[in-house]
Design a protein around this motif. Sequence first.
Motif: not given
Length: 227
Positions: A128-135, A148-152, A169-176, A202-204
Amino acid sequence: MSLDAPGTPPPSDVRRRLALARRRVRRAVLGRRRLLAAACAALAVVAGVRAVAAPPPEVVAVTVAARDLPAGAVLASTDLTTVALPPETLPDDLLTDPAGRTLAGPVSRGEPLTGVRVVGAPWAEEALAGTDRLALPVRLPDAGTVGLLQVGDRIDLVATDPQGATSEVVAQGVPVLALPGPDSSTGAAGPVGPAGGRLVVLGVAAAELPRVSTAAAATFLTYAWSR
């Protein structure tokens, strides 16, 4: 005229002295022949045992849980210990320094610590370096859909109110970020029944954190893959 130095004993005297010394050595050896034979036999046995003995097995120092630990525990140095294990028994993704990481599920005493058993800052900071997201660890109620999910992957989180039968929908484009292994933890009953499912890290976005946390606690949370 004799060429021998003055004081040198005649050759016959030298031969007599050598013969006498040889007899003394022979008598000493014969007197102790049983002891010498036993010593030689013992040395032969030791050499034979060493020749046929298997070499000591190879072992590796591994960090394991020093006691039973619950899900969500932050690992301290007192929770960890080191044991020697054969290399062929070691799991993949073994952690050498898990102190400070948070357990995604319960761990038994003596269990090696692997990447799938913990969530924590080291890998999250890099991802998450350089983003405003938190784990954020989020427990999705349906463990099958998590499989069914994969990291990324990037997903949209969908919250369904079990009382009002409405979804949003409570969040969009959230990275696993991580998919910790399944655990057997159970908890008190909540809005959607007993705690279960499976954790997903998730990186929220920081602005979405309260909304996602509330949805995870009060609604049935699932996902759809982002476009």
